[in-house]
Scaffold this motif. Structure first.
Motif, PDB file in Angstrom:
ATOM      1  N   ALA A 302     -30.923   8.002 -39.539  1.00 28.21           N
ATOM      2  CA  ALA A 302     -31.985   7.639 -38.591  1.00 28.21           C
ATOM      3  C   ALA A 302     -33.094   6.890 -39.330  1.00 28.21           C
ATOM      4  N   CYS A 303     -34.100   6.462 -38.589  1.00 26.40           N
ATOM      5  CA  CYS A 303     -35.264   5.781 -39.179  1.00 26.40           C
ATOM      6  C   CYS A 303     -36.551   6.504 -38.777  1.00 26.40           C
ATOM      7  N   GLY A 304     -37.564   6.349 -39.590  1.00 27.39           N
ATOM      8  CA  GLY A 304     -38.921   6.812 -39.249  1.00 27.39           C
ATOM      9  C   GLY A 304     -38.960   8.277 -38.870  1.00 27.39           C
ATOM     10  N   SER A 305     -39.633   8.556 -37.748  1.00 26.77           N
ATOM     11  CA  SER A 305     -39.785   9.946 -37.311  1.00 26.77           C
ATOM     12  C   SER A 305     -38.434  10.587 -37.016  1.00 26.77           C
ATOM     13  N   SER A 306     -37.507   9.788 -36.509  1.00 28.36           N
ATOM     14  CA  SER A 306     -36.178  10.351 -36.225  1.00 28.36           C
ATOM     15  C   SER A 306     -35.513  10.795 -37.530  1.00 28.36           C
ATOM     16  N   TYR A 307     -35.788  10.048 -38.596  1.00 25.43           N
ATOM     17  CA  TYR A 307     -35.288  10.455 -39.911  1.00 25.43           C
ATOM     18  C   TYR A 307     -35.955  11.772 -40.345  1.00 25.43           C
ATOM     19  N   ILE A 349     -29.677   9.787 -35.003  1.00 28.77           N
ATOM     20  CA  ILE A 349     -30.816  10.194 -34.166  1.00 28.77           C
ATOM     21  C   ILE A 349     -31.678   8.968 -33.853  1.00 28.77           C
ATOM     22  N   SER A 350     -31.944   8.771 -32.579  1.00 29.12           N
ATOM     23  CA  SER A 350     -32.783   7.626 -32.190  1.00 29.12           C
ATOM     24  C   SER A 350     -33.398   7.880 -30.828  1.00 29.12           C
ATOM     25  N   GLN A 351     -34.713   7.759 -30.749  1.00 31.29           N
ATOM     26  CA  GLN A 351     -35.384   7.900 -29.468  1.00 31.29           C
ATOM     27  C   GLN A 351     -34.953   6.766 -28.541  1.00 31.29           C
ATOM     28  N   SER A 352     -35.117   5.542 -29.015  1.00 30.28           N
ATOM     29  CA  SER A 352     -34.872   4.365 -28.166  1.00 30.28           C
ATOM     30  C   SER A 352     -33.391   4.099 -27.961  1.00 30.28           C
ATOM     31  N   GLY A 353     -32.590   4.491 -28.956  1.00 32.75           N
ATOM     32  CA  GLY A 353     -31.167   4.160 -28.889  1.00 32.75           C
ATOM     33  C   GLY A 353     -30.899   2.693 -29.168  1.00 32.75           C
ATOM     34  N   GLU A 354     -31.911   1.977 -29.651  1.00 33.59           N
ATOM     35  CA  GLU A 354     -31.746   0.539 -29.868  1.00 33.59           C
ATOM     36  C   GLU A 354     -32.128   0.110 -31.282  1.00 33.59           C
ATOM     37  N   THR A 355     -32.550   1.026 -32.132  1.00 31.59           N
ATOM     38  CA  THR A 355     -33.013   0.635 -33.464  1.00 31.59           C
ATOM     39  C   THR A 355     -31.889  -0.055 -34.229  1.00 31.59           C
ATOM     40  N   LEU A 356     -32.167  -1.257 -34.672  1.00 33.46           N
ATOM     41  CA  LEU A 356     -31.095  -2.089 -35.226  1.00 33.46           C
ATOM     42  C   LEU A 356     -30.478  -1.489 -36.486  1.00 33.46           C
ATOM     43  N   VAL A 401     -46.578   4.236 -28.903  1.00 35.08           N
ATOM     44  CA  VAL A 401     -45.701   3.775 -29.983  1.00 35.08           C
ATOM     45  C   VAL A 401     -45.374   4.929 -30.939  1.00 35.08           C
ATOM     46  N   ALA A 402     -46.378   5.727 -31.274  1.00 36.98           N
ATOM     47  CA  ALA A 402     -46.134   6.853 -32.183  1.00 36.98           C
ATOM     48  C   ALA A 402     -45.427   7.966 -31.411  1.00 36.98           C
ATOM     49  N   THR A 403     -44.281   8.357 -31.897  1.00 35.34           N
ATOM     50  CA  THR A 403     -43.501   9.343 -31.146  1.00 35.34           C
ATOM     51  C   THR A 403     -44.064  10.759 -31.291  1.00 35.34           C
ATOM     52  N   THR A 404     -43.984  11.515 -30.215  1.00 38.20           N
ATOM     53  CA  THR A 404     -44.385  12.926 -30.262  1.00 38.20           C
ATOM     54  C   THR A 404     -43.327  13.763 -29.527  1.00 38.20           C
ATOM     55  N   LEU A 487     -46.829  10.471 -41.616  1.00 36.50           N
ATOM     56  CA  LEU A 487     -46.504   9.221 -40.914  1.00 36.50           C
ATOM     57  C   LEU A 487     -47.357   9.069 -39.659  1.00 36.50           C
ATOM     58  N   LYS A 488     -47.493  10.176 -38.920  1.00 42.41           N
ATOM     59  CA  LYS A 488     -48.279  10.134 -37.680  1.00 42.41           C
ATOM     60  C   LYS A 488     -49.697   9.684 -37.984  1.00 42.41           C
ATOM     61  N   LEU A 489     -50.273  10.282 -39.022  1.00 39.07           N
ATOM     62  CA  LEU A 489     -51.661   9.968 -39.349  1.00 39.07           C
ATOM     63  C   LEU A 489     -51.809   8.522 -39.805  1.00 39.07           C
ATOM     64  N   LYS A 490     -50.905   8.078 -40.680  1.00 44.39           N
ATOM     65  CA  LYS A 490     -51.098   6.707 -41.175  1.00 44.39           C
ATOM     66  C   LYS A 490     -50.839   5.682 -40.075  1.00 44.39           C
ATOM     67  N   GLU A 491     -49.851   5.925 -39.212  1.00 46.15           N
ATOM     68  CA  GLU A 491     -49.549   4.859 -38.250  1.00 46.15           C
ATOM     69  C   GLU A 491     -50.628   4.686 -37.200  1.00 46.15           C
ATOM     70  N   ILE A 492     -51.326   5.756 -36.816  1.00 50.38           N
ATOM     71  CA  ILE A 492     -52.328   5.527 -35.756  1.00 50.38           C
ATOM     72  C   ILE A 492     -53.770   5.476 -36.259  1.00 50.38           C
TER      73      ILE A 492
HETATM   74  C1  F6R Z   1     -43.033   6.787 -35.493  1.00 50.12           C
HETATM   75  C2  F6R Z   1     -41.891   6.251 -34.766  1.00 50.12           C
HETATM   76  C3  F6R Z   1     -40.875   5.505 -35.552  1.00 50.12           C
HETATM   77  C4  F6R Z   1     -39.477   5.696 -34.950  1.00 50.12           C
HETATM   78  C5  F6R Z   1     -38.482   4.777 -35.667  1.00 50.12           C
HETATM   79  C6  F6R Z   1     -37.079   4.975 -35.145  1.00 50.12           C
HETATM   80  O1  F6R Z   1     -43.926   7.435 -34.650  1.00 50.12           O
HETATM   81  O2  F6R Z   1     -41.784   6.379 -33.579  1.00 50.12           O
HETATM   82  O3  F6R Z   1     -40.897   5.849 -36.895  1.00 50.12           O
HETATM   83  O4  F6R Z   1     -39.105   7.030 -35.080  1.00 50.12           O
HETATM   84  O5  F6R Z   1     -38.863   3.438 -35.496  1.00 50.12           O
HETATM   85  O6  F6R Z   1     -37.018   4.726 -33.782  1.00 50.12           O
HETATM   86  P1  F6R Z   1     -35.895   5.344 -32.868  1.00 50.12           P
HETATM   87  O7  F6R Z   1     -36.060   6.805 -32.856  1.00 50.12           O
HETATM   88  O8  F6R Z   1     -36.124   4.719 -31.517  1.00 50.12           O
HETATM   89  O9  F6R Z   1     -34.579   4.926 -33.469  1.00 50.12           O
END
Ligand code: F6R
Length: 612
Positions: A302-307, A349-356, A401-404, A487-492
């Protein structure tokens, strides 16, 4: 990241396009534009750098642009500065074709050189303009716009979702997709395209998802879809059943805060359909117990928060399954010649299901024979469709944008999967299973309890918002939690902060601790409470200011050493991060609020990262 919306019907297109683009704002963008076609005024293109309100002012909220079909775009710059010229839609030289595009045309330099050799003059620095210019080139050669589209798609490499308007085609527009999301919307006497359903949900809930290689001809009375060979395709229609209000602020100042508050409910919705008679059941899984037993290794990608969810998963799943579990950044996995095979379960793991990057990692793992199970929030998204198994998180639309809430639902679902598999493998004993289920059921209410106590966090934010450097320290699950808090703190809030495994501090980073450095010490992982306390004492001795987070059982002890102690209710160890993340999200929110940041749309960030 970039957003696309297209409309054809009997109403004026521009206001509908602008409204759709507004709904896509949350994805992150730096400029916006629309192209509208009318018999009287021909192909009109209006675009502007900056927020959508600049474009809206330019076109008098759409009233200045007449026509009942059009395409719109919000751009997140990749090739060329964010400015008016580089914004989409892009027109071809003779203004016969207008194009909006999400994705990247990888061979655009080569095509641009070819077209320039043919006398074509380019206006922008973008990769997208080559699509418009190449379309005009082939259109002139063939006299048939569909033939021209197929020739272009054959020539371009990379990822794209395309919306195409042709001045000679007054009753239709064209859409095409490869490796970038695009859906079709069916209304009453009108049709739509969109990169994300939120753009059109006000008008229709009946949609279908375009597949790679497909081309759609969109008319007011219906949409025809063709595959890469030009053969007609019957599309399955899906019905979007979530409430529009789920994508609105509902009285909160920011989507992020609303989504933080929605977490207990989102987690409840994720848990309840999968808990029956105190057993975890996954009706949606096809993988058999036998196949689960065969999986020797688990890799979470995964990437970012999903990671970061994956990092929590590494600790929890290893504990529950007694099998090796590795969490890998998708962007690293793709290029490391990964060791996965048919005995590996790859959890994507991906919230959007589209992360390249995540998508590319999925495809690579699949090609190597691994079984792919994805945890995704967006139904019908590319990752969901390409996985062997999908578990949906049911968090509803996440706009900030910042996931919770997506993070929290991913976390709970991964823990449930661990419990389910642990039961099959026999690594979770019945008494432990029952204890975890009990805590799982209690989790949403405990999250609510944490959300009731935000005042102290708000006060701490007012005290520390001016700090320019903050450290998060923790061990084991608290380390994984710190990664997300940081990550949450730095991104927002744009404050520089880092998360360290507390035991690592003395191997270098402790040299950065000086009088007044803020250290957020996470001590919710009870088995290592004493070790974490020693780390707290070490940084305190070097002048650090401390905010500490622990559970109710340890708060009194911690208060003997630290003045600012936040606490979460006691729960089973595996759920500590689910409760612990909430104060960290709220802390970030109030820090960013104090600093006057654009909380829902932080600079340079995009909701759905569809470029590498
Ligand atoms: C941080 C955040 C990003 C996503 C990352 C992966 O708040 O939302 O780090 O977690 O870009 O995105 P998804 O989960 O959509 O694959």
């Amino acid at each position: 990241m970039c957003g696309i919306v297209g409309y054809i019907g009997h109403e004026q297109a521009a206001p509908i396009l602008l409204d759709g683009l507004e709904r896509l704002e949350y994805r992150g963008y730096d400029s916006a534009g629309i192209a509208v076609l009318s018999p009287e005024q021909g192909l009109q293109v209006k675009k502007a750098k900056g927020r959508l309100k600049v474009l809206k002012a330019l076109v008098d909220d759409g009233k200045a642009v007449e026509g009942t079909l059009g395409i719109g775009h919000t751009r997140w710059a990749t090739h060329g500065q964010p400015n008016d010229v580089n914004s989409h839609p892009h027109l071809s030289q003779d203004r016969s074709v207008a194009v909006v595009h999400n994705g990247i045309i990888e061979n655009y330099v080569e095509i641009k050189e070819f077209l320039m050799g043919e006398g074509v003059q380019f206006r922008s620095e973008t990769d997208t303009e080559v699509v418009a210019q190449l379309l005009e080139y082939h259109y002139k050669q063939t006299g048939d716009i569909m033939q021209a589209v197929y020739r272009v798609l054959h020539r371009i490499e990379g990822a794209y979702a395309l919306g195409i308007l042709c001045a000679d085609l007054p009753d239709a527009f064209i859409a095409a997709r490869k490796d970038a999301p695009l859906l079709l919307g069916y209304g009453e006497g009108c049709s739509f395209i969109a990169s994300d359903v939120t753009a059109i949900i006000r008008h229709t809930r009946e949609v279908s998802y375009m597949e790679d290689g497909e081309v759609a001809v969109v008319r007011a009375d219906g949409i025809r879809v063709y595959n890469a060979l030009g053969q007609s395709v019957e599309k399955e229609h899906s019905f979007i059943d979530w409430d529009v209000s789920a994508a609105e602020k509902g009285g909160y100042a920011h989507f992020m805060f609303k989504e933080i508050m929605e977490q207990p409910d989102a987690v409840r919705k994720t848990i309840s359909p999968r808990l029956r008679d105190r057993r975890v059941v996954f009706d949606e899984l096809k993988i058999t117990p036998e196949e689960i037993r065969r999986m020797q290794r688990i890799v979470i990608v995964a990437c970012g928060s999903s990671y970061h969810v994956g990092m929590v998963g590494k600790y929890n799943l290893e504990r529950l399954l007694r099998r090796p579990v590795e969490a890998m950044l998708a962007s690293e996995f793709r290029y490391c010649d990964p060791l996965v095979d048919e005995n590996t379960l790859v959890i994507v793991i991906s919230q959007s299901g589209e992360t390249l990057d995540t998508m590319a990692a999925l495809r690579q793992a699949k090609a190597l024979g691994a079984r792919i199970l994805s945890i995704v929030n967006v139904v019908g998204s590319s990752i969901a469709r390409e996985s062997d198994e999908v578990l949906y998180t049911w968090a509803g639309p996440e706009i900030a944008v910042a996931t919770t809430k997506a993070y929290s639902t991913q976390l709970v679902l991964l823990n449930m999967l661990g419990l389910y598999m642990g039961d099959i493998l026999g690594s979770v004993q019945p008494a432990e299973y029952a204890r975890i289920v009990e805590e799982l059921q209690a989790l949403p209410a405990k999250m609510e309890e944490v959300l009731e106590n935000t005042e102290r966090i708000k006060y701490l934010a007012s005290r520390y918002f001016n700090h320019s450097s903050i450290f998060f320290i923790g061990r084991n699950l608290d380390y994984a939690l710190g990664l997300e808090g940081s990550l949450k703190l730095k991104e927002i809030s744009y404050i520089h902060c880092e998360a360290y495994a507390a035991g690592e501090l003395k191997h270098g980073t402790i040299s950065l601790i000086e009088d007044g450095t803020l250290v957020v010490a996470l001590c919710t992982y009870a088995p290592l409470f004493d070790k974490s306390l020693s780390n707290i004492v070490e940084v305190k001795a070097r002048g650090a200011d401390l905010v500490a987070l622990t559970d109710d059982s340890h708060k009194d002890e911690l208060r003997k050493t630290v003045e600012n102690v936040l606490s979460i209710p006691d729960t089973h160890t595996i759920f500590k991060p689910s409760l612990g993340v909430i104060p960290l999200q709220i802390f970030s929110y109030y820090m960013a609020l104090q600093r006057g940041c654009d909380i829902d749309k932080p600079r340079n960030l995009a909701k759905s990262v569809t470029v590498e």
